[in-house]
Design a protein around this motif. Sequence first.
Motif, PDB file in Angstrom:
ATOM      1  N   LEU A  54       0.825  -1.210   0.000  1.00 52.96           N
ATOM      2  CA  LEU A  54       0.000   0.000   0.000  1.00 52.96           C
ATOM      3  C   LEU A  54       0.859   1.260   0.000  1.00 52.96           C
ATOM      4  O   LEU A  54       0.334   2.373   0.079  1.00 52.96           O
ATOM      5  N   GLN A  55       2.171   1.073  -0.065  1.00 51.65           N
ATOM      6  CA  GLN A  55       3.151   2.171  -0.071  1.00 51.65           C
ATOM      7  C   GLN A  55       3.144   2.949   1.241  1.00 51.65           C
ATOM      8  O   GLN A  55       3.441   4.145   1.266  1.00 51.65           O
ATOM      9  N   VAL A  56       2.835   2.251   2.329  1.00 47.44           N
ATOM     10  CA  VAL A  56       2.836   2.890   3.649  1.00 47.44           C
ATOM     11  C   VAL A  56       4.194   2.680   4.313  1.00 47.44           C
ATOM     12  O   VAL A  56       4.626   1.540   4.514  1.00 47.44           O
ATOM     13  N   TYR A  57       4.842   3.778   4.631  1.00 48.66           N
ATOM     14  CA  TYR A  57       6.115   3.768   5.344  1.00 48.66           C
ATOM     15  C   TYR A  57       5.840   3.837   6.835  1.00 48.66           C
ATOM     16  O   TYR A  57       5.123   4.728   7.305  1.00 48.66           O
ATOM     17  N   HIS A  58       6.392   2.888   7.594  1.00 49.80           N
ATOM     18  CA  HIS A  58       6.252   2.907   9.048  1.00 49.80           C
ATOM     19  C   HIS A  58       7.516   3.533   9.642  1.00 49.80           C
ATOM     20  O   HIS A  58       8.607   3.005   9.482  1.00 49.80           O
ATOM     21  N   HIS A  59       7.320   4.646  10.336  1.00 49.16           N
ATOM     22  CA  HIS A  59       8.448   5.401  10.868  1.00 49.16           C
ATOM     23  C   HIS A  59       9.219   4.636  11.938  1.00 49.16           C
ATOM     24  O   HIS A  59      10.430   4.840  12.097  1.00 49.16           O
ATOM     25  N   ASP A  60       8.545   3.752  12.666  1.00 45.81           N
ATOM     26  CA  ASP A  60       9.193   3.058  13.782  1.00 45.81           C
ATOM     27  C   ASP A  60       8.778   1.586  13.807  1.00 45.81           C
ATOM     28  O   ASP A  60       8.151   1.119  14.755  1.00 45.81           O
ATOM     29  N   LEU A  61       9.137   0.867  12.764  1.00 51.23           N
ATOM     30  CA  LEU A  61       8.779  -0.546  12.672  1.00 51.23           C
ATOM     31  C   LEU A  61       9.722  -1.356  13.561  1.00 51.23           C
ATOM     32  O   LEU A  61      10.814  -1.749  13.155  1.00 51.23           O
ATOM     33  N   ASN A  62       9.300  -1.586  14.799  1.00 50.95           N
ATOM     34  CA  ASN A  62      10.079  -2.411  15.717  1.00 50.95           C
ATOM     35  C   ASN A  62       9.178  -3.477  16.313  1.00 50.95           C
ATOM     36  O   ASN A  62       7.964  -3.489  16.094  1.00 50.95           O
ATOM     37  N   ILE A  63       9.760  -4.385  17.092  1.00 51.66           N
ATOM     38  CA  ILE A  63       9.021  -5.548  17.557  1.00 51.66           C
ATOM     39  C   ILE A  63       7.934  -5.185  18.563  1.00 51.66           C
ATOM     40  O   ILE A  63       7.009  -5.963  18.792  1.00 51.66           O
ATOM     41  N   HIS A  64       8.011  -3.992  19.154  1.00 49.61           N
ATOM     42  CA  HIS A  64       6.973  -3.539  20.079  1.00 49.61           C
ATOM     43  C   HIS A  64       5.721  -3.070  19.336  1.00 49.61           C
ATOM     44  O   HIS A  64       4.643  -2.985  19.932  1.00 49.61           O
ATOM     45  N   ASN A  65       5.859  -2.743  18.067  1.00 49.87           N
ATOM     46  CA  ASN A  65       4.738  -2.215  17.289  1.00 49.87           C
ATOM     47  C   ASN A  65       4.085  -3.254  16.379  1.00 49.87           C
ATOM     48  O   ASN A  65       3.388  -2.914  15.426  1.00 49.87           O
ATOM     49  N   ILE A  66       4.331  -4.507  16.693  1.00 53.37           N
ATOM     50  CA  ILE A  66       3.665  -5.621  16.017  1.00 53.37           C
ATOM     51  C   ILE A  66       2.962  -6.441  17.089  1.00 53.37           C
ATOM     52  O   ILE A  66       3.575  -6.780  18.105  1.00 53.37           O
ATOM     53  N   MET A  67       1.697  -6.748  16.884  1.00 54.59           N
ATOM     54  CA  MET A  67       0.915  -7.461  17.891  1.00 54.59           C
ATOM     55  C   MET A  67       0.278  -8.711  17.292  1.00 54.59           C
ATOM     56  O   MET A  67       0.059  -8.791  16.074  1.00 54.59           O
ATOM     57  N   CYS A  68      -0.021  -9.673  18.160  1.00 52.74           N
ATOM     58  CA  CYS A  68      -0.771 -10.867  17.768  1.00 52.74           C
ATOM     59  C   CYS A  68      -1.942 -11.021  18.730  1.00 52.74           C
ATOM     60  O   CYS A  68      -1.763 -10.898  19.949  1.00 52.74           O
ATOM     61  N   ASP A  69      -3.123 -11.298  18.189  1.00 51.67           N
ATOM     62  CA  ASP A  69      -4.275 -11.507  19.059  1.00 51.67           C
ATOM     63  C   ASP A  69      -4.436 -12.992  19.368  1.00 51.67           C
ATOM     64  O   ASP A  69      -3.605 -13.818  18.976  1.00 51.67           O
ATOM     65  N   LYS A  70      -5.509 -13.332  20.072  1.00 53.05           N
ATOM     66  CA  LYS A  70      -5.685 -14.714  20.513  1.00 53.05           C
ATOM     67  C   LYS A  70      -5.924 -15.673  19.354  1.00 53.05           C
ATOM     68  O   LYS A  70      -5.825 -16.890  19.513  1.00 53.05           O
ATOM     69  N   HIS A  71      -6.246 -15.138  18.180  1.00 49.52           N
ATOM     70  CA  HIS A  71      -6.436 -15.967  16.991  1.00 49.52           C
ATOM     71  C   HIS A  71      -5.173 -16.002  16.127  1.00 49.52           C
ATOM     72  O   HIS A  71      -5.207 -16.459  14.988  1.00 49.52           O
ATOM     73  N   ASN A  72      -4.066 -15.473  16.676  1.00 51.90           N
ATOM     74  CA  ASN A  72      -2.778 -15.381  15.973  1.00 51.90           C
ATOM     75  C   ASN A  72      -2.815 -14.441  14.776  1.00 51.90           C
ATOM     76  O   ASN A  72      -1.949 -14.518  13.893  1.00 51.90           O
ATOM     77  N   LYS A  73      -3.800 -13.561  14.753  1.00 49.25           N
ATOM     78  CA  LYS A  73      -3.842 -12.541  13.709  1.00 49.25           C
ATOM     79  C   LYS A  73      -2.816 -11.472  14.025  1.00 49.25           C
ATOM     80  O   LYS A  73      -2.687 -11.025  15.167  1.00 49.25           O
ATOM     81  N   VAL A  74      -2.064 -11.039  13.020  1.00 47.27           N
ATOM     82  CA  VAL A  74      -1.006 -10.052  13.203  1.00 47.27           C
ATOM     83  C   VAL A  74      -1.557  -8.647  12.960  1.00 47.27           C
ATOM     84  O   VAL A  74      -2.262  -8.397  11.979  1.00 47.27           O
ATOM     85  N   TRP A  75      -1.214  -7.735  13.872  1.00 48.73           N
ATOM     86  CA  TRP A  75      -1.638  -6.337  13.780  1.00 48.73           C
ATOM     87  C   TRP A  75      -0.407  -5.435  13.808  1.00 48.73           C
ATOM     88  O   TRP A  75       0.574  -5.729  14.491  1.00 48.73           O
ATOM     89  N   LEU A  76      -0.484  -4.331  13.096  1.00 47.82           N
ATOM     90  CA  LEU A  76       0.560  -3.311  13.139  1.00 47.82           C
ATOM     91  C   LEU A  76      -0.004  -2.075  13.827  1.00 47.82           C
ATOM     92  O   LEU A  76      -1.149  -1.684  13.580  1.00 47.82           O
TER      93      LEU A  76
END
Length: 237
Positions: free
Chosen positions: A162-184
């Motif tokens: 989508l051409q989205v630049y993430h200014h601070d892509l680190n491991i704290h800004n990636i999440m997983c929910d109880k269904h193992n779905k990945v969120w940014l």
Amino acid sequence: MSSTAALPAGHHIIVHPDLQEPVTPQWFMPEHWQQLNAVHGSATGRGAALFIQYNGIEMVLRHYRRGGLIGKLIHVHYLYTGLPGTRAWQEFTLLMYMRKHGLAVPEPIAAQVIRHGLTYRADLITRRIEDAKDVFTLLLDTTLSERNWQDIGNTIRAMHDLQVYHHDLNIHNIMCDKHNKVWLIDFDKCAIRSGHAWKQKNLDRLLRSLRKEQGKHSAFQFSEQDWQQLLVGYQRT
């Protein structure tokens, strides 16, 4: 997207079009939610946040604060160059854009900008991601499967497509929910960018953050093979 009318000069609020509740300036005041006994926790640090539960909606209220040396002198004020250029407006509209295209990012609820002469301060309310933990926290307790790592890579690839630049892509800004779905999360100072060279730099930043946490925490369960699985997911088309 709609905005609340009858606000003082220099005061702007933008609201998700599907929200039925009228949003007032009080929504951005912690004391308002404390009086309603609606506060259910908080997160500290520069990105300090308040967790709120109201009318069945789990929300996160975040006040924009400066970091670094300048943040020690000017905590919450930014140079005003027009409403579209404010941090809250940019993050709100970017989240709306990404969700419209199916990316798993927090749903924006409302944003506020208050202008004071040449400067402004701002706040953002998003819907809280239900039953989710950041990947850093998960890796302190357990390993992730190959599929988990591939899903992380695939989600980052979807953001980059989508051409989205993430200014601070680190491991704290990636999440997983109880269904193992990945969120940014945390799209402050992020934007749509042309070109492709910056995408590898995003990935390099994430790898540095993983190696940094691995060096700081003996319980942190990350290996170079995990990174290779992330790349498998990222390169999948």
